[in-house]
Design a protein around this motif. Sequence first.
Motif, PDB file in Angstrom:
ATOM      1  N   GLU A   1      39.617 -71.326  23.668  1.00 43.88           N
ATOM      2  CA  GLU A   1      38.802 -70.744  24.719  1.00 43.88           C
ATOM      3  C   GLU A   1      37.974 -69.691  24.235  1.00 43.88           C
ATOM      4  O   GLU A   1      36.737 -69.787  24.472  1.00 43.88           O
ATOM      5  N   GLN A   2      38.704 -68.805  23.276  1.00 42.91           N
ATOM      6  CA  GLN A   2      37.677 -67.734  22.520  1.00 42.91           C
ATOM      7  C   GLN A   2      36.558 -68.264  21.887  1.00 42.91           C
ATOM      8  O   GLN A   2      35.539 -67.559  21.894  1.00 42.91           O
TER       9      GLN A   2
ATOM     10  N   ALA B   1      31.111 -69.337  20.262  1.00 34.77           N
ATOM     11  CA  ALA B   1      30.121 -70.154  19.732  1.00 34.77           C
ATOM     12  C   ALA B   1      28.893 -70.421  20.126  1.00 34.77           C
ATOM     13  O   ALA B   1      27.868 -70.704  19.773  1.00 34.77           O
ATOM     14  N   ASP B   2      28.715 -70.196  21.712  1.00 30.59           N
ATOM     15  CA  ASP B   2      27.340 -70.553  22.204  1.00 30.59           C
ATOM     16  C   ASP B   2      26.641 -69.299  22.556  1.00 30.59           C
ATOM     17  O   ASP B   2      25.708 -69.551  23.150  1.00 30.59           O
ATOM     18  N   LYS B   3      27.010 -68.240  21.623  1.00 30.68           N
ATOM     19  CA  LYS B   3      26.080 -67.131  22.140  1.00 30.68           C
ATOM     20  C   LYS B   3      26.100 -66.693  20.468  1.00 30.68           C
ATOM     21  O   LYS B   3      26.496 -65.265  20.159  1.00 30.68           O
ATOM     22  N   PRO B   4      25.231 -66.966  19.565  1.00 30.81           N
ATOM     23  CA  PRO B   4      25.240 -66.598  18.368  1.00 30.81           C
ATOM     24  C   PRO B   4      24.023 -65.343  18.179  1.00 30.81           C
ATOM     25  O   PRO B   4      23.144 -65.750  17.498  1.00 30.81           O
ATOM     26  N   SER B   5      24.361 -64.232  18.937  1.00 35.38           N
ATOM     27  CA  SER B   5      23.235 -63.254  18.846  1.00 35.38           C
ATOM     28  C   SER B   5      23.522 -62.513  17.523  1.00 35.38           C
ATOM     29  O   SER B   5      24.454 -61.782  17.408  1.00 35.38           O
ATOM     30  N   GLY B   6      22.348 -62.015  16.936  1.00 39.67           N
ATOM     31  CA  GLY B   6      22.264 -61.168  15.935  1.00 39.67           C
ATOM     32  C   GLY B   6      23.334 -61.450  14.409  1.00 39.67           C
ATOM     33  O   GLY B   6      23.923 -60.700  14.250  1.00 39.67           O
ATOM     34  N   LEU B   7      23.074 -62.593  14.133  1.00 37.77           N
ATOM     35  CA  LEU B   7      23.993 -63.323  12.984  1.00 37.77           C
ATOM     36  C   LEU B   7      23.032 -63.480  11.730  1.00 37.77           C
ATOM     37  O   LEU B   7      21.881 -63.241  11.619  1.00 37.77           O
ATOM     38  N   THR B   8      23.963 -63.400  10.701  1.00 35.30           N
ATOM     39  CA  THR B   8      23.199 -64.089   9.349  1.00 35.30           C
ATOM     40  C   THR B   8      22.859 -65.524   9.538  1.00 35.30           C
ATOM     41  O   THR B   8      23.330 -66.174  10.418  1.00 35.30           O
ATOM     42  N   ASN B   9      22.142 -66.046   8.496  1.00 28.48           N
ATOM     43  CA  ASN B   9      21.813 -67.485   8.607  1.00 28.48           C
ATOM     44  C   ASN B   9      23.036 -68.324   8.452  1.00 28.48           C
ATOM     45  O   ASN B   9      23.233 -69.357   9.345  1.00 28.48           O
TER      46      ASN B   9
ATOM     47  N   ASP C   1      26.173 -72.925  15.351  1.00 23.07           N
ATOM     48  CA  ASP C   1      25.676 -73.989  15.779  1.00 23.07           C
ATOM     49  C   ASP C   1      26.380 -75.170  15.720  1.00 23.07           C
ATOM     50  O   ASP C   1      26.432 -76.021  16.560  1.00 23.07           O
ATOM     51  N   LEU C   2      27.238 -75.328  14.738  1.00 21.64           N
ATOM     52  CA  LEU C   2      28.399 -76.428  14.654  1.00 21.64           C
ATOM     53  C   LEU C   2      29.417 -76.268  15.661  1.00 21.64           C
ATOM     54  O   LEU C   2      29.724 -77.398  16.585  1.00 21.64           O
ATOM     55  N   LEU C   3      29.719 -75.161  15.813  1.00 18.74           N
ATOM     56  CA  LEU C   3      30.865 -75.050  16.905  1.00 18.74           C
ATOM     57  C   LEU C   3      30.205 -75.103  18.386  1.00 18.74           C
ATOM     58  O   LEU C   3      30.857 -75.679  19.257  1.00 18.74           O
ATOM     59  N   SER C   4      29.175 -74.747  18.392  1.00 17.78           N
ATOM     60  CA  SER C   4      28.304 -74.880  20.066  1.00 17.78           C
ATOM     61  C   SER C   4      27.912 -76.449  20.121  1.00 17.78           C
ATOM     62  O   SER C   4      28.177 -76.848  21.332  1.00 17.78           O
ATOM     63  N   GLU C   5      27.726 -76.979  19.219  1.00 16.76           N
ATOM     64  CA  GLU C   5      27.629 -78.740  19.377  1.00 16.76           C
ATOM     65  C   GLU C   5      28.933 -79.300  19.717  1.00 16.76           C
ATOM     66  O   GLU C   5      28.747 -80.010  20.706  1.00 16.76           O
TER      67      GLU C   5
ATOM     68  N   ASP D   1      40.932 -80.321  15.095  1.00 17.46           N
ATOM     69  CA  ASP D   1      40.688 -81.508  14.126  1.00 17.46           C
ATOM     70  C   ASP D   1      39.337 -80.906  13.297  1.00 17.46           C
ATOM     71  O   ASP D   1      39.013 -81.166  12.197  1.00 17.46           O
ATOM     72  N   PHE D   2      38.377 -80.499  14.041  1.00 20.04           N
ATOM     73  CA  PHE D   2      37.194 -79.742  13.463  1.00 20.04           C
ATOM     74  C   PHE D   2      37.370 -78.827  12.301  1.00 20.04           C
ATOM     75  O   PHE D   2      36.916 -78.905  11.240  1.00 20.04           O
ATOM     76  N   LEU D   3      38.420 -77.888  12.629  1.00 22.02           N
ATOM     77  CA  LEU D   3      38.805 -76.925  11.670  1.00 22.02           C
ATOM     78  C   LEU D   3      39.245 -77.639  10.329  1.00 22.02           C
ATOM     79  O   LEU D   3      38.991 -77.133   9.212  1.00 22.02           O
ATOM     80  N   LYS D   4      40.216 -78.583  10.620  1.00 28.81           N
ATOM     81  CA  LYS D   4      40.674 -79.271   9.395  1.00 28.81           C
ATOM     82  C   LYS D   4      39.804 -79.781   8.750  1.00 28.81           C
ATOM     83  O   LYS D   4      39.716 -80.017   7.490  1.00 28.81           O
TER      84      LYS D   4
END
Length: 318
Positions: free
Chosen positions: A193-194, A199-207, A214-218, A237-240
């Motif tokens: 949930e968190q 992941a859909d709000k990547p404001s003000g980040l490093t590259n 972006d991967l998590l948002s997808e 599964d994604f994290l693993k």
Amino acid sequence: MPIEDEYRKIYDNEVNRELKREIAIYEDETEINNYQPLSHNCKEKCVNKCDHQCYKSLGKLMRKNIVFYCYGEDEVVAKFNNGLFADLEKAIKVAYKMRLPHREPKMDGLPSEVLLDAIVQSLVPGAYKLAVRTIFRQNDNNEIKGYDLTYFTNVNGKITLWLGQAKMGSKQYCKNGILDDLNKKYSSLYLAEQIYFLADKPSGLTNEGKQLADLLSELNMLNALENDKKRAEQLMDFLKSKNIDICIPCLLAYDNSNIYSETMNIENKMKVEMNWMKHYFEKNFKFEDIKPKLIFIIFPIENIEALRGNEGFYAGLC
């Protein structure tokens, strides 16, 4: 120069160098978990000459860190470069007013969150935000609940999510609160949930942060119509599949003036505190579907009330 390098240079100049002179870092110990004891009477600064007003200098550093807590790395770099953060005291007040929801002064969790943020940024080089949590709101117009700290590191391609919790108050409150957080906030459903929200709000980040977000948002978009359990399973599964680890830094900043009554004996007293915490926390946590690394940051404070007061952290803010 990459954003992360520019940011690190700014952070080192403004916070990190002073923080490492302000706090004493004692040898950490690892058994089942990792234990890192700290004190705010720096050995170099305080031995034989401490005036027991360290809450002022520590509070000032915590207050300066509000800027770096409230803004993302590329925001910080841009605002320092264009002069908006030239007056850092003014920037602190602006960040406190604009980036944080209203909280009752001296009764909220902001000091502990800012202190944990400063410790992780200073002691874990290359730790960067997964998202800027302070600019997002839930339905009650408060900032998102979840984790007090959401960072990631990428060391030689090995990614770790840092999902931290911070408590400041009495020893009983801190240890019970951290234990309650560990039991409630580190299940696959809660984690999903968190993470999906951030992941859909990547404001003000490093590259690198943007790439991970972006991967998590997808993934979030692809499984948005699935039920919560399925979405959580797919995140695990994604994290693993990406070999992404989870680290939980837990800050326990609790009131204990006795630690500082004899500056020459602080180190021995810190060992007693660490052993006490190890005895309390050294047990098997039955986390659901995740196997995190736990770091307990043990930080006795000489005077919590003074640290949170108008001459400490909140000086000039209220």
